[in-house]
Design a protein around this motif. Structure first.
Motif, PDB file in Angstrom:
ATOM      1  N   MET A  48       0.845  -1.189   0.000  1.00 13.39           N
ATOM      2  CA  MET A  48       0.000   0.000   0.000  1.00 13.39           C
ATOM      3  C   MET A  48       0.885   1.246   0.000  1.00 13.39           C
ATOM      4  SD  MET A  48      -3.141  -1.053   0.070  1.00 13.39           S
ATOM      5  CE  MET A  48      -4.060   0.369   0.660  1.00 13.39           C
ATOM      6  N   PRO A  49       0.460   2.322  -0.681  1.00 10.54           N
ATOM      7  CA  PRO A  49       1.278   3.537  -0.709  1.00 10.54           C
ATOM      8  C   PRO A  49       1.280   4.238   0.640  1.00 10.54           C
ATOM      9  CG  PRO A  49      -0.837   3.920  -1.768  1.00 10.54           C
ATOM     10  CD  PRO A  49      -0.780   2.451  -1.481  1.00 10.54           C
ATOM     11  N   GLU A  50       2.427   4.843   0.993  1.00  9.47           N
ATOM     12  CA  GLU A  50       2.477   5.606   2.229  1.00  9.47           C
ATOM     13  C   GLU A  50       1.910   6.995   1.992  1.00  9.47           C
ATOM     14  OE1 GLU A  50       6.486   5.975   3.569  1.00  9.47           O
ATOM     15  OE2 GLU A  50       7.058   7.351   1.977  1.00  9.47           O
ATOM     16  N   GLN A  51       1.517   7.639   3.094  1.00  8.31           N
ATOM     17  CA  GLN A  51       0.910   8.969   3.032  1.00  8.31           C
ATOM     18  C   GLN A  51       1.722   9.915   3.894  1.00  8.31           C
ATOM     19  OE1 GLN A  51      -3.180   8.982   4.303  1.00  8.31           O
ATOM     20  NE2 GLN A  51      -3.402  11.211   4.148  1.00  8.31           N
ATOM     21  N   GLN A  52       2.012  11.116   3.381  1.00  6.99           N
ATOM     22  CA  GLN A  52       2.702  12.128   4.160  1.00  6.99           C
ATOM     23  C   GLN A  52       1.679  13.037   4.813  1.00  6.99           C
ATOM     24  OE1 GLN A  52       5.804  14.233   2.087  1.00  6.99           O
ATOM     25  NE2 GLN A  52       5.934  15.860   3.634  1.00  6.99           N
ATOM     26  N   HIS A  53       1.829  13.279   6.121  1.00 10.58           N
ATOM     27  CA  HIS A  53       0.814  14.035   6.861  1.00 10.58           C
ATOM     28  C   HIS A  53       1.261  15.432   7.262  1.00 10.58           C
ATOM     29  CE1 HIS A  53      -1.741  10.480   7.184  1.00 10.58           C
ATOM     30  NE2 HIS A  53      -0.660   9.799   7.491  1.00 10.58           N
ATOM     31  N   THR A  54       2.564  15.683   7.341  1.00 14.52           N
ATOM     32  CA  THR A  54       3.052  17.014   7.703  1.00 14.52           C
ATOM     33  C   THR A  54       4.010  17.503   6.635  1.00 14.52           C
ATOM     34  OG1 THR A  54       4.876  16.077   8.992  1.00 14.52           O
ATOM     35  CG2 THR A  54       2.830  16.559  10.176  1.00 14.52           C
ATOM     36  N   SER A  55       4.183  18.817   6.565  1.00 13.07           N
ATOM     37  CA  SER A  55       5.084  19.372   5.555  1.00 13.07           C
ATOM     38  C   SER A  55       5.755  20.669   6.008  1.00 13.07           C
ATOM     39  CB  SER A  55       4.319  19.635   4.248  1.00 13.07           C
ATOM     40  OG  SER A  55       3.229  20.524   4.483  1.00 13.07           O
ATOM     41  N   GLY A  56       5.487  21.115   7.248  1.00 14.28           N
ATOM     42  CA  GLY A  56       6.083  22.352   7.739  1.00 14.28           C
ATOM     43  C   GLY A  56       7.598  22.298   7.741  1.00 14.28           C
ATOM     44  N   ARG A  57       8.229  23.439   7.594  1.00 19.01           N
ATOM     45  CA  ARG A  57       9.688  23.497   7.510  1.00 19.01           C
ATOM     46  C   ARG A  57      10.295  23.569   8.915  1.00 19.01           C
ATOM     47  NH1 ARG A  57      11.694  24.025   2.606  1.00 19.01           N
ATOM     48  NH2 ARG A  57      13.615  25.052   3.321  1.00 19.01           N
ATOM     49  N   TYR A  58      10.007  22.547   9.675  1.00 20.85           N
ATOM     50  CA  TYR A  58      10.545  22.335  11.018  1.00 20.85           C
ATOM     51  C   TYR A  58      10.336  20.860  11.337  1.00 20.85           C
ATOM     52  CZ  TYR A  58       5.553  22.937  12.115  1.00 20.85           C
ATOM     53  OH  TYR A  58       4.189  22.847  12.132  1.00 20.85           O
ATOM     54  N   GLY A  59      10.828  20.401  12.486  1.00 24.55           N
ATOM     55  CA  GLY A  59      10.730  18.992  12.815  1.00 24.55           C
ATOM     56  C   GLY A  59       9.355  18.586  13.320  1.00 24.55           C
ATOM     57  N   HIS A  60       9.047  17.295  13.192  1.00 24.49           N
ATOM     58  CA  HIS A  60       7.784  16.718  13.659  1.00 24.49           C
ATOM     59  C   HIS A  60       8.120  15.352  14.272  1.00 24.49           C
ATOM     60  CE1 HIS A  60       6.913  19.429  10.294  1.00 24.49           C
ATOM     61  NE2 HIS A  60       5.729  19.655  10.838  1.00 24.49           N
ATOM     62  N   THR A  61       8.627  15.364  15.510  1.00 27.22           N
ATOM     63  CA  THR A  61       9.175  14.155  16.104  1.00 27.22           C
ATOM     64  C   THR A  61       8.120  13.386  16.892  1.00 27.22           C
ATOM     65  OG1 THR A  61      11.426  15.015  16.228  1.00 27.22           O
ATOM     66  CG2 THR A  61      10.857  13.257  17.760  1.00 27.22           C
ATOM     67  N   LEU A  62       7.921  12.139  16.504  1.00 24.59           N
ATOM     68  CA  LEU A  62       7.028  11.245  17.223  1.00 24.59           C
ATOM     69  C   LEU A  62       7.742  10.661  18.435  1.00 24.59           C
ATOM     70  CD1 LEU A  62       5.665   9.306  14.120  1.00 24.59           C
ATOM     71  CD2 LEU A  62       4.361  10.940  15.500  1.00 24.59           C
ATOM     72  N   HIS A  63       7.015  10.532  19.533  1.00 19.13           N
ATOM     73  CA  HIS A  63       7.532   9.833  20.710  1.00 19.13           C
ATOM     74  C   HIS A  63       7.613   8.340  20.397  1.00 19.13           C
ATOM     75  CE1 HIS A  63       8.562   8.986  24.742  1.00 19.13           C
ATOM     76  NE2 HIS A  63       7.362   8.781  25.244  1.00 19.13           N
ATOM     77  N   ALA A  64       8.275   7.591  21.252  1.00 11.99           N
ATOM     78  CA  ALA A  64       8.446   6.158  21.015  1.00 11.99           C
ATOM     79  C   ALA A  64       7.185   5.355  21.280  1.00 11.99           C
ATOM     80  CB  ALA A  64       9.579   5.624  21.889  1.00 11.99           C
ATOM     81  N   THR A  65       6.122   5.986  21.805  1.00 10.45           N
ATOM     82  CA  THR A  65       4.911   5.243  22.152  1.00 10.45           C
ATOM     83  C   THR A  65       3.724   6.193  22.269  1.00 10.45           C
ATOM     84  OG1 THR A  65       3.996   3.631  23.737  1.00 10.45           O
ATOM     85  CG2 THR A  65       5.278   5.450  24.646  1.00 10.45           C
ATOM     86  N   GLN A  66       2.516   5.658  22.098  1.00 11.81           N
ATOM     87  CA  GLN A  66       1.252   6.330  22.440  1.00 11.81           C
ATOM     88  C   GLN A  66       1.087   7.697  21.758  1.00 11.81           C
ATOM     89  OE1 GLN A  66       1.678   6.079  26.753  1.00 11.81           O
ATOM     90  NE2 GLN A  66       0.427   4.236  26.803  1.00 11.81           N
ATOM     91  N   VAL A  67       1.213   7.711  20.439  1.00  8.37           N
ATOM     92  CA  VAL A  67       1.095   8.976  19.713  1.00  8.37           C
ATOM     93  C   VAL A  67      -0.315   9.203  19.151  1.00  8.37           C
ATOM     94  CG1 VAL A  67       3.537   8.980  19.119  1.00  8.37           C
ATOM     95  CG2 VAL A  67       1.900   7.972  17.521  1.00  8.37           C
TER      96      VAL A  67
END
Length: 423
Positions: free
Chosen positions: A1-20
């Protein structure tokens, strides 16, 4: 299945290691780091709607500088509209910057007033108060029922600090009489739950560092006698081999129902000459002994332990005899260590267990993979990329188990959030 990009802002978007994921799986929460090591200079917590890509700023620090206060590592309560994240002390500056002993757990309601509250009480001025700590809590994780919170901890008072793990329980609010940027009250009763020592005996189960924990099961686990342990923590602990070498092993701490009672002569809050002590009724035990392996100890990229939903199995990373990092499992009650992957390349990031316990996600060969928790052939879910565009951190499951989200850097070098459906 194709992946989807959800953010595009010119800064970071860091996911935590759990429960996002939000409880209904419609939103994903993250912090605005573009580098995992830069919490102290990060100012924002945001969420993105999976269906539309709408981005909502939830929190911005005040008077943010490169020295702090800083925010990051945000986790969403699995059962209600509430998040917790690391927050540096508000008086951070060049003299007293953000650091491992200078942070707390900040609570916020994403669809509420969005004012932060202190999860844990903190006091660095004696007399110390039971239920409050006097250092920094971080990497917070909600228990399966969303009632308790685990964390790793570094003490600010004791001269020789040793990292350990702790929990917060909603039994009472803890009031601190002197309140300022260094000392404050908290909504949860907070204690350490792992015993560490600065003088571990070689060849023993003494731990000199406890870290990267997880809750065991959605509702605890059954031991070999059929007794149900409702709340227990699995964590990584550094021990000393007979020759003095440091080896990381799996440990478990069974928690009593009441964590407010101290053991005899061991104050929960510690003293000026003693670290905070574990409550009465904590039972700590070692699960693995890898000291005789060719590559002893848990090893790989930084990772947190994971368990099956029923709490019967603990999953971790370790090198095989070829020196390649693989996914392994061991019974929570102890026993044989079983390899789950036999890859020709090393696992590159955090492994995660699907909500039904059937699948394990992991990163390898610059792709997202899954493997049946019972074993078998792994499945590659995303196309292999070059190193610059490889998935980062780990692939996290939605509550329904039908989607995986993960980070990767875009062509301009900004960390973005992507996802792929899973059926």
């Amino acid at each position: 299945m194709p992946e989807q990009q959800h953010t595009s802002g010119r800064y970071g978007h860091t996911l935590h290691a759990t429960q996002v994921f939000s409880p209904d799986d419609s939103w994903v929460v993250y912090d605005t780091r573009n580098d995992d090591t830069h919490i102290g200079r990060t100012e924002g917590i945001e969420m993105v709607q999976i269906a539309t890509g709408e981005v909502v700023r939830l929190y911005t620090t005040s008077q943010q500088t490169i020295h702090g206060p800083g925010v990051g590592a945000v986790a969403w309560n699995p059962g209600r509209d509430e998040i917790i994240f690391i927050h540096g002390l508000q008086n951070a500056d060049a003299v007293k910057p953000y650091g491992i002993t200078r942070r707390f757990g900040a609570l916020l309601k994403p669809h509420g007033t969005r004012a932060i509250r202190h999860a844990d009480a903190r006091t660095v001025q004696g007399p110390f108060i039971p239920g409050a700590l006097r250092g920094g809590t971080h990497a917070h994780t909600w228990s399966g029922d969303g009632a308790w919170i685990s964390f790793t901890y570094n003490d600010a008072v004791f001269e020789q600090d040793l990292r350990t793990v702790g929990v917060m329980a909603p039994v009472q609010r803890v009031a601190v009489p002197v309140t300022d940027c260094e000392n404050f009250s908290g909504e949860y009763f907070t204690v350490v739950v792992a015993t560490v020592t600065e003088h571990p005996r070689p060849g023993s189960d003494d731990i000199e560092k406890a870290f990267d924990e997880c809750w065991i099961g959605q509702d605890g686990y059954l031991d070999d006698n059929g007794q149900h342990h409702t709340r227990a923590i699995a964590f990584q602990g550094n021990v000393r081999r007979e020759d003095g070498a440091v080896v990381t092993e799996v440990f478990v701490a069974d928690l009593p129902a009441d964590i407010t009672q101290p053991a005899d002569g061991l104050p929960l809050a510690g003293t000026p000459h003693m670290r905070p002590q574990v409550p009465r009724g904590i039972y700590q035990r070692r699960v693995t002994d890898t000291t005789q392996r060719k590559y002893p100890g848990l090893q790989g990229p930084r990772f947190r332990l994971r368990t099956s939903p029923d709490g019967a199995e603990i999953y971790f990373l370790m090198k095989d005899d070829a020196g390649l990092v693989q996914v392994y499992r061991v019974p929570t009650t102890g026993g044989h260590i079983i390899p789950l992957t036999y890859l020709a390349c090393a696992v590159q990031g955090q492994h995660n267990i699907s909500p039904d316990g059937r699948w394990i996600s992991f990163l390898a060969d610059n792709s997202v993979w899954v493997i049946d928790a019972a074993g078998g052939m792994p499945r590659r879910l995303t196309v292999r990329t070059d190193d610059a565009r490889a998935p980062v951190g780990g692939a996290l499951w939605s509550h329904r188990g039908d989607r995986l989200v993960y980070n990767r850097y875009d062509a301009d070098g900004f960390l973005q959030i992507y996802s792929i459906p899973f059926f």
